[in-house]
Design a protein around this motif. Structure first.
Motif, mmCIF file in Angstrom:
data_model
loop_
_atom_site.group_PDB
_atom_site.id
_atom_site.type_symbol
_atom_site.label_atom_id
_atom_site.label_comp_id
_atom_site.label_asym_id
_atom_site.label_seq_id
_atom_site.Cartn_x
_atom_site.Cartn_y
_atom_site.Cartn_z
ATOM 1 N N LEU A 11 0.822 -1.211 0.000
ATOM 2 C CA LEU A 11 0.000 0.000 0.000
ATOM 3 C C LEU A 11 0.856 1.261 0.000
ATOM 4 C CD1 LEU A 11 -2.829 -1.008 2.496
ATOM 5 C CD2 LEU A 11 -3.109 -0.514 0.061
ATOM 6 N N LEU A 12 1.943 1.245 0.746
ATOM 7 C CA LEU A 12 2.826 2.416 0.789
ATOM 8 C C LEU A 12 3.480 2.652 -0.575
ATOM 9 C CD1 LEU A 12 4.468 2.028 4.312
ATOM 10 C CD2 LEU A 12 2.489 3.418 3.658
ATOM 11 N N HIS A 13 3.868 1.566 -1.243
ATOM 12 C CA HIS A 13 4.427 1.696 -2.595
ATOM 13 C C HIS A 13 3.378 2.239 -3.560
ATOM 14 C CE1 HIS A 13 8.504 0.063 -2.307
ATOM 15 N NE2 HIS A 13 8.026 -0.757 -1.382
ATOM 16 N N GLU A 14 2.156 1.745 -3.431
ATOM 17 C CA GLU A 14 1.068 2.224 -4.279
ATOM 18 C C GLU A 14 0.789 3.711 -4.033
ATOM 19 O OE1 GLU A 14 -0.896 0.704 -6.773
ATOM 20 O OE2 GLU A 14 0.832 -0.639 -6.684
ATOM 21 N N MET A 15 0.813 4.114 -2.776
ATOM 22 C CA MET A 15 0.613 5.530 -2.460
ATOM 23 C C MET A 15 1.721 6.367 -3.072
ATOM 24 S SD MET A 15 -0.828 5.656 1.449
ATOM 25 C CE MET A 15 -0.429 7.387 1.623
ATOM 26 N N ALA A 16 2.953 5.881 -2.970
ATOM 27 C CA ALA A 16 4.091 6.610 -3.530
ATOM 28 C C ALA A 16 3.912 6.814 -5.035
ATOM 29 C CB ALA A 16 5.393 5.866 -3.242
ATOM 30 N N GLU A 61 1.195 14.182 0.854
ATOM 31 C CA GLU A 61 2.130 15.132 0.235
ATOM 32 C C GLU A 61 3.565 14.610 0.233
ATOM 33 O OE1 GLU A 61 1.349 18.712 2.446
ATOM 34 O OE2 GLU A 61 -0.323 19.271 1.134
ATOM 35 N N LYS A 62 3.894 13.728 1.176
ATOM 36 C CA LYS A 62 5.245 13.160 1.240
ATOM 37 C C LYS A 62 5.245 11.696 0.806
ATOM 38 C CE LYS A 62 6.808 16.233 4.866
ATOM 39 N NZ LYS A 62 7.431 16.368 6.176
ATOM 40 N N ARG A 63 4.282 11.327 -0.030
ATOM 41 C CA ARG A 63 4.082 9.919 -0.379
ATOM 42 C C ARG A 63 5.289 9.274 -1.047
ATOM 43 N NH1 ARG A 63 0.883 13.110 -3.410
ATOM 44 N NH2 ARG A 63 1.136 13.101 -5.677
ATOM 45 N N GLU A 64 6.112 10.065 -1.744
ATOM 46 C CA GLU A 64 7.284 9.489 -2.416
ATOM 47 C C GLU A 64 8.265 8.871 -1.426
ATOM 48 O OE1 GLU A 64 6.311 12.729 -2.973
ATOM 49 O OE2 GLU A 64 5.306 12.415 -4.902
ATOM 50 N N THR A 65 8.236 9.341 -0.177
ATOM 51 C CA THR A 65 9.181 8.832 0.835
ATOM 52 C C THR A 65 8.665 7.601 1.567
ATOM 53 O OG1 THR A 65 8.287 10.225 2.611
ATOM 54 C CG2 THR A 65 10.035 11.185 1.236
ATOM 55 N N LEU A 66 7.397 7.259 1.382
ATOM 56 C CA LEU A 66 6.773 6.188 2.172
ATOM 57 C C LEU A 66 7.425 4.814 2.023
ATOM 58 C CD1 LEU A 66 2.993 7.143 1.878
ATOM 59 C CD2 LEU A 66 4.557 7.561 3.786
ATOM 60 N N PRO A 67 7.828 4.394 0.812
ATOM 61 C CA PRO A 67 8.425 3.060 0.714
ATOM 62 C C PRO A 67 9.697 2.885 1.550
ATOM 63 C CG PRO A 67 7.732 3.796 -1.451
ATOM 64 C CD PRO A 67 7.601 4.979 -0.519
ATOM 65 N N GLY A 68 10.379 3.968 1.858
ATOM 66 C CA GLY A 68 11.604 3.887 2.651
ATOM 67 C C GLY A 68 11.369 3.870 4.156
#
Length: 194
Positions: A11-16, A61-68
């Protein structure tokens, strides 16, 4: 405190990647707990709802950082806590009369990351001195954001014992900060942990 959802990493990757359905799943899973936490501090359903929306907006707004992020629950809890502290700062800064104005003048919450890091290190040293079971209960409550019922079930103890351990831990840590820090540390501790 926070719901368990399957495929959280996915889900975090999908959000990103910008998937709003993944955001909706995350919001549905975590909204009640963030809202309840905000309500406990802000004591206003409207303000708690607004703050909860702000938390999820900030996550999006910071979704690009979620996978990390390895501990999304912790990340979410810290985001919520920081927004709550910011709202409390605004409330104190906006106070213009009587006792509230005196509190606003005397209560200084540091903006410096160095001061927060110093407090965190001091708290970690204090927490390390707690008896093992009390330490675990405190960490589960205040650092992991779990409810008394969740802690009681996980550790096979009563909710009354959880409450007692947390009270004893808070009392010990207040004294520890008083003896090893300064009044500023105690005030910040009260905002973050009580």
């Amino acid at each position: 405190m926070y719901a368990d959802i399957q495929n959280q990493a996915h889900l975090l990757h999908e959000m990103a990647a910008g998937n709003q359905q993944a955001l909706k799943t995350i919001v549905e899973a975590f909204w009640p707990n963030i809202y309840a936490h905000a309500l406990a501090y802000l004591r206003s359903p409207e303000k708690a709802e607004e703050l909860t929306q702000d938390v999820f907006l900030a996550i999006w707004e910071k979704r690009e950082t979620l996978p990390g992020i390895e501990n999304f629950r912790g990340y979410l809890f810290i985001t919520a806590r920081n927004k709550i502290v910011s709202r409390l700062r605004e409330k104190l800064a906006g106070a213009h009369s009587g006792e509230e104005a005196d509190v606003a003048e005397t209560l200084y919450i540091p903006d410096s990351q160095l001061e927060l890091k110093e407090l965190n290190n001091l708290l970690r040293r204090g927490i390390a001195q707690l008896p093992p079971k009390r330490k675990r209960v405190f960490e589960m409550s205040r650092l992991e954001g779990k409810s008394h019922a969740e802690i009681a079930a996980a550790l096979n103890i009563s909710k009354d014992t959880v409450s007692e351990y947390i009270t004893l831990s808070l009392n010990f840590l207040r004294t520890y900060l008083k003896n090893n820090g300064n009044h500023l540390h105690i005030l910040i501790f009260c905002l973050y942990y009580i």
